[in-house]
Design a protein around this motif. Sequence first.
Motif, PDB file in Angstrom:
ATOM      1  N   ARG C 153      33.358  35.694  27.286  1.00  0.00           N
ATOM      2  CA  ARG C 153      33.391  36.934  28.058  1.00  0.00           C
ATOM      3  C   ARG C 153      31.992  37.539  28.092  1.00  0.00           C
ATOM      4  O   ARG C 153      31.331  37.639  27.051  1.00  0.00           O
ATOM      5  N   ARG C 219      38.035  43.311  31.770  1.00  0.00           N
ATOM      6  CA  ARG C 219      38.135  43.771  30.372  1.00  0.00           C
ATOM      7  C   ARG C 219      36.992  44.728  29.987  1.00  0.00           C
ATOM      8  O   ARG C 219      36.660  44.883  28.815  1.00  0.00           O
ATOM      9  N   THR C 222      37.203  47.218  27.043  1.00  0.00           N
ATOM     10  CA  THR C 222      37.474  46.771  25.676  1.00  0.00           C
ATOM     11  C   THR C 222      36.191  46.355  24.960  1.00  0.00           C
ATOM     12  O   THR C 222      35.598  45.339  25.307  1.00  0.00           O
TER      13      THR C 222
END
Lengths: 356, 97, 301
Positions: C153, C219, C222
């Motif tokens: 990520r 995301r 997060t």
Amino acid sequence: MSLLRTAFIKPESVLSLDLPQWSQLIRHARRANVLARLGFYLKTAGILEKIPAQPLLHIKSSLTFAKAFECSLQWEIHCIEAALKPLDIPLVFLKGSAYYVAGNSAAKGRIFSDIDILVPENRLLEVEVALINAGWITSTLDPYDQKYYRQWMHEIPPMRHLRRQTSIDVHHNILPKTCKFSPDANKLLANTVQIPGTNAWVLAPEDRILHSATHLFNGGEFEQGFRDLSDLDLLLKEFASQENFWTQLRYRAEVLNQQTALCYALRYTNKILNTPIPPEILNNAANRRNAKLSLFFLDLLFVSALQPGYGCHNNPWTEIARFCLFVRSHWLKMPVSLLLPHLLKKSLKQMNKLIA
Amino acid sequence: MLKNYTVDLPPNGWVWFRFWEDECVVFHELSGQIHLIAEMGAFLLKLISEQPYTRSQLLAHFVNSFELSIDFNLEEFLDKLIIEYQNLGLLTVTENS
Amino acid sequence: MKLSASSRKSIVQSLAGKGLSLRIGSFNIRLRSSVGAVADHLICLYGAFNILDGLDFIDFNVAINPPLSLRRYLRPQVNFSFDGYFPFKPLPYAQAPAFFEWGLNWCIASHSNQFLIIHAAAVELNGQAFIFAGIPGSGKSTLSAAMVCRGWRLLSDEMTLLCLSDGLAYPVPRPVSLKNQSLDIIRQFSPDAIIGSIVNDTLKGTVGHMRPPDSSVERSATPALPTKVIFPKYKQGSQTELAPLSKAKALLKLAENCFNYSALGKEGFDGLGRLCDATDCYDFSYSNLDEAIALFTELAS
């Protein structure tokens, strides 16, 4: 009234802002270089933690920076003191650094780039040499600028520390020699006060206010105008409780030839930031400027120029007003016989840059 | 150089340490400078960060903790180190009467 | 609403009018621009980001527009403005999209002291954030771009935002900036990678940006816990070598690569100290991306 002005006058007012208004307030405060000061107001009012999370981050971010800035300021003052110690002169700090060493509320959230000191004119050379020996150098200026500074100005060209990249302005007066309001510097020096337990000195409270006023209203630079006005507001509020303060302030203005600057300072802090000023003092100041018409135009100019929100592409009038006041300040600083050649020379230099 | 002195942290607490194994990073908060200090320097700062020491106490600690060669001039080394750190504003030295 | 759901026409209109507001990591930005290439840049690389409505708080108001001067007809230029002023000198018109990226970097780096901001890329796998720090040219962007192409990520390129209160790395998964030969390396390494328009002759050489994976953008809210701090060094033909670095040396190197270290003072020092306490620190030299990624994937398992 702009959100920023309202927030300075009545910090609790921010509690009713919606998010787009908060965006605008943060933007204007950042642009006027008063975001940390806004933070200080909100903190003092005990409402910092009540504001929405997103703007709060920006305010806290600027408070964090202000805290680190104070540290570096303290260190810089320490280095200047060390460099000038052998000369055995009282080290008089001016403007932001003075507010800081004196613990004035005007130091809160005030971020600035130069330290200003005042030394007797006959010691200027020694001070410059001592600073050079300690690592400061005169910023590169062409011979014309150098000569202009040394011949006409109230300070020597700004000096920069080679390693720390910090900057110091060494003054021997608070206004150029050519300015018709230029005071007798000895009268300023004779009235300075020492910060207990240190080697640092500052102008007397009234003189500090007058210097702030003359810097703002005769200086011609309004980039930081709102911040400077807020300084005046804070200084006036802080000292107002001293015995005979207003009488003393007027008396010093007369001694130092700063009645006009004081008149503007009182008028515009009161008009723009609602600074409490006894009516008789305020009226007295206004009456000094008995030409009502000129006061009318000055109101137009100053009230616009001192608005926060400059450059936020919504107020061309602010820029025009600032330009007029810039020209006015040169008018005040120099007789026409000097001013025209100076502006010509400056514009020729600009032209050369364009062509080059 | 003085021969009888006490070494301590600067009075205003502007100096902050991080010790890892035989290395140390010192942050001088006012100047914003950061220094990486290893081995004997780190050992010295570790001691001073806990309490003030006199010169003779420090010398004794060094003798007990390091295997020093016979021709190593510890006194000179320590004095020099202390002057250097004093100049960086990391510690203060007071003369004992 | 995602940007990809808007037509080019409405994006161009927003940009030319009141501005287009985007949610980028923890920041809301509003961009105004009359430059068509800026709209194309957004469409190509920011498709997965959410457009905000007018009721949100805006952290940074920026604009990319040509200056109002005669010069625009001689040698066209663009200005970056922030809060209505110009922190930088104008750049050639063709560099407008890259100027947006650099300008936004500057806005974030100089106004977000809730974070310790390190000149580093950050990527995450299995809940572990790896921070790749180092000087420009050390290959940190290339390495993190390649890792992202293999399923890591993307937390951020160019700057790692380390929150001073919780020690976590916060995402700003903006396009990855690739320079000079890195562009070809990534194109060969991952033919699917989407790379926006290429600008030549910038101060940094030839520059292009790689689109962040949609999953990384989704995301964005997060954060992740940093577990490794790595100082990469790309050296042609070198072995893949991970050498432990002492925490004290790592702290010093991180401080040198911090954007806002001096603005944070002691808080910054403490933040770096906690980061070094909590992570393993390494010097890393490499030339083979596959080997490097295999090694890090192993480390993160």
